[in-house]
Design a protein around this motif. Sequence first.
Motif, PDB file in Angstrom:
ATOM      1  N   ILE A  92      -8.990  -9.786   8.206  1.00  0.00           N
ATOM      2  CA  ILE A  92      -9.236  -8.360   8.563  1.00  0.00           C
ATOM      3  C   ILE A  92     -10.229  -8.094   9.626  1.00  0.00           C
ATOM      4  O   ILE A  92     -11.164  -8.690   9.611  1.00  0.00           O
ATOM      5  N   VAL A  93      -9.489  -7.231  10.612  1.00  0.00           N
ATOM      6  CA  VAL A  93     -10.524  -7.141  11.590  1.00  0.00           C
ATOM      7  C   VAL A  93     -11.606  -5.752  11.217  1.00  0.00           C
ATOM      8  O   VAL A  93     -11.007  -4.714  10.990  1.00  0.00           O
ATOM      9  N   THR A  94     -12.797  -6.013  11.487  1.00  0.00           N
ATOM     10  CA  THR A  94     -13.628  -4.791  11.175  1.00  0.00           C
ATOM     11  C   THR A  94     -13.489  -3.632  11.988  1.00  0.00           C
ATOM     12  O   THR A  94     -13.389  -3.601  13.176  1.00  0.00           O
ATOM     13  N   ASP A  95     -13.432  -2.535  11.442  1.00  0.00           N
ATOM     14  CA  ASP A  95     -12.828  -1.148  12.121  1.00  0.00           C
ATOM     15  C   ASP A  95     -13.051  -0.097  11.165  1.00  0.00           C
ATOM     16  O   ASP A  95     -13.361  -0.244  10.018  1.00  0.00           O
ATOM     17  N   SER A  96     -12.775   1.109  11.410  1.00  0.00           N
ATOM     18  CA  SER A  96     -12.457   2.295  10.536  1.00  0.00           C
ATOM     19  C   SER A  96     -11.221   2.300  10.198  1.00  0.00           C
ATOM     20  O   SER A  96     -10.313   2.509  10.818  1.00  0.00           O
ATOM     21  N   TYR A  97     -10.906   2.275   8.756  1.00  0.00           N
ATOM     22  CA  TYR A  97      -9.659   2.065   8.069  1.00  0.00           C
ATOM     23  C   TYR A  97      -9.223   3.239   6.987  1.00  0.00           C
ATOM     24  O   TYR A  97     -10.389   3.971   6.716  1.00  0.00           O
ATOM     25  N   TYR A  98      -8.057   3.635   6.887  1.00  0.00           N
ATOM     26  CA  TYR A  98      -7.788   4.582   6.198  1.00  0.00           C
ATOM     27  C   TYR A  98      -6.600   4.231   5.071  1.00  0.00           C
ATOM     28  O   TYR A  98      -5.706   3.331   5.578  1.00  0.00           O
ATOM     29  N   PHE A  99      -6.581   4.832   3.827  1.00  0.00           N
ATOM     30  CA  PHE A  99      -5.576   4.296   2.921  1.00  0.00           C
ATOM     31  C   PHE A  99      -4.538   5.566   2.923  1.00  0.00           C
ATOM     32  O   PHE A  99      -4.787   6.550   2.879  1.00  0.00           O
ATOM     33  N   CYS A 100      -3.408   4.983   2.940  1.00  0.00           N
ATOM     34  CA  CYS A 100      -2.092   5.833   2.982  1.00  0.00           C
ATOM     35  C   CYS A 100      -1.727   5.845   1.457  1.00  0.00           C
ATOM     36  O   CYS A 100      -1.160   4.957   0.735  1.00  0.00           O
ATOM     37  N   PRO A 101      -1.884   7.275   0.630  1.00  0.00           N
ATOM     38  CA  PRO A 101      -1.707   7.267  -0.619  1.00  0.00           C
ATOM     39  C   PRO A 101       0.014   7.315  -0.971  1.00  0.00           C
ATOM     40  O   PRO A 101       0.265   7.332  -2.120  1.00  0.00           O
ATOM     41  N   ALA A 102       0.784   7.684  -0.030  1.00  0.00           N
ATOM     42  CA  ALA A 102       2.167   7.910  -0.109  1.00  0.00           C
ATOM     43  C   ALA A 102       2.960   6.590  -0.786  1.00  0.00           C
ATOM     44  O   ALA A 102       2.762   5.532  -0.122  1.00  0.00           O
ATOM     45  N   LYS A 103       3.311   6.457  -1.919  1.00  0.00           N
ATOM     46  CA  LYS A 103       3.902   5.584  -2.693  1.00  0.00           C
ATOM     47  C   LYS A 103       4.981   4.751  -1.854  1.00  0.00           C
ATOM     48  O   LYS A 103       5.024   3.516  -1.972  1.00  0.00           O
ATOM     49  N   THR A 104       5.741   5.496  -1.132  1.00  0.00           N
ATOM     50  CA  THR A 104       6.939   5.177  -0.587  1.00  0.00           C
ATOM     51  C   THR A 104       6.662   4.543   0.836  1.00  0.00           C
ATOM     52  O   THR A 104       7.387   3.841   1.338  1.00  0.00           O
ATOM     53  N   CYS A 105       5.272   4.839   1.273  1.00  0.00           N
ATOM     54  CA  CYS A 105       4.866   4.261   2.662  1.00  0.00           C
ATOM     55  C   CYS A 105       4.664   2.611   2.415  1.00  0.00           C
ATOM     56  O   CYS A 105       3.735   2.324   1.652  1.00  0.00           O
ATOM     57  N   PRO A 106       4.976   1.924   3.342  1.00  0.00           N
ATOM     58  CA  PRO A 106       4.881   0.467   3.118  1.00  0.00           C
ATOM     59  C   PRO A 106       3.534   0.212   3.583  1.00  0.00           C
ATOM     60  O   PRO A 106       2.861  -1.161   3.370  1.00  0.00           O
ATOM     61  N   ILE A 107       2.854   1.290   4.379  1.00  0.00           N
ATOM     62  CA  ILE A 107       1.473   0.935   5.000  1.00  0.00           C
ATOM     63  C   ILE A 107       0.440   1.132   3.888  1.00  0.00           C
ATOM     64  O   ILE A 107       0.530   2.343   3.399  1.00  0.00           O
ATOM     65  N   ALA A 108      -0.643   0.094   3.509  1.00  0.00           N
ATOM     66  CA  ALA A 108      -1.609   0.552   2.657  1.00  0.00           C
ATOM     67  C   ALA A 108      -2.762   1.154   3.645  1.00  0.00           C
ATOM     68  O   ALA A 108      -3.163   2.151   3.270  1.00  0.00           O
ATOM     69  N   TYR A 109      -3.153   0.427   4.441  1.00  0.00           N
ATOM     70  CA  TYR A 109      -4.345   0.574   5.295  1.00  0.00           C
ATOM     71  C   TYR A 109      -3.930   0.572   6.804  1.00  0.00           C
ATOM     72  O   TYR A 109      -3.268  -0.087   7.384  1.00  0.00           O
ATOM     73  N   PHE A 110      -4.531   1.376   7.810  1.00  0.00           N
ATOM     74  CA  PHE A 110      -4.310   1.525   9.186  1.00  0.00           C
ATOM     75  C   PHE A 110      -5.722   1.694   9.620  1.00  0.00           C
ATOM     76  O   PHE A 110      -6.656   2.363   8.981  1.00  0.00           O
TER      77      PHE A 110
END
Length: 138
Positions: free
Chosen positions: A41-59
């Motif tokens: 994991i690269v240190t950065d400002s991350y966001y959590f995607c709460p959409a259950k159907t979205c494949p991305i957890a964090y960006f």
Amino acid sequence: MSNCCGPTKTKQICPECGSSCKSVGMLTLYHQVRFPENQSIVTDSYYFCPAKTCPIAYFSNAGNTIPKQHLRSYQSIQNDALCYCFDIDTAQYLSASNDHKAEQIKAFIVQRTKAGECACEIRNPSGQCCLANFKRFE
């Protein structure tokens, strides 16, 4: 004591699904992402995607992404977890509601949270207080 009910989080739009996403701390990521992926994991400002159907957890702001399948809590997300700290999902809560025991569950969680005995910042992939999940559900 958990810092899950602390300061307001910043928001970004998920680059994959367009959902509104709140920021999460690096502590949350290190505990949520499974080994060996958590090692890179690269240190950065991350966001959590709460959409259950979205494949991305964090960006991140820099374009780094972590898929939901890399999370320890992936199965809990799929099972519609309400409280990650005390392992309560939607089906269990609905069942308790049908038996007129849902308020007891919620009271227990509120009591434990007020006592500082929750671990939302680590156990909840959003890094936020699980009590908010009950508010959204109800």
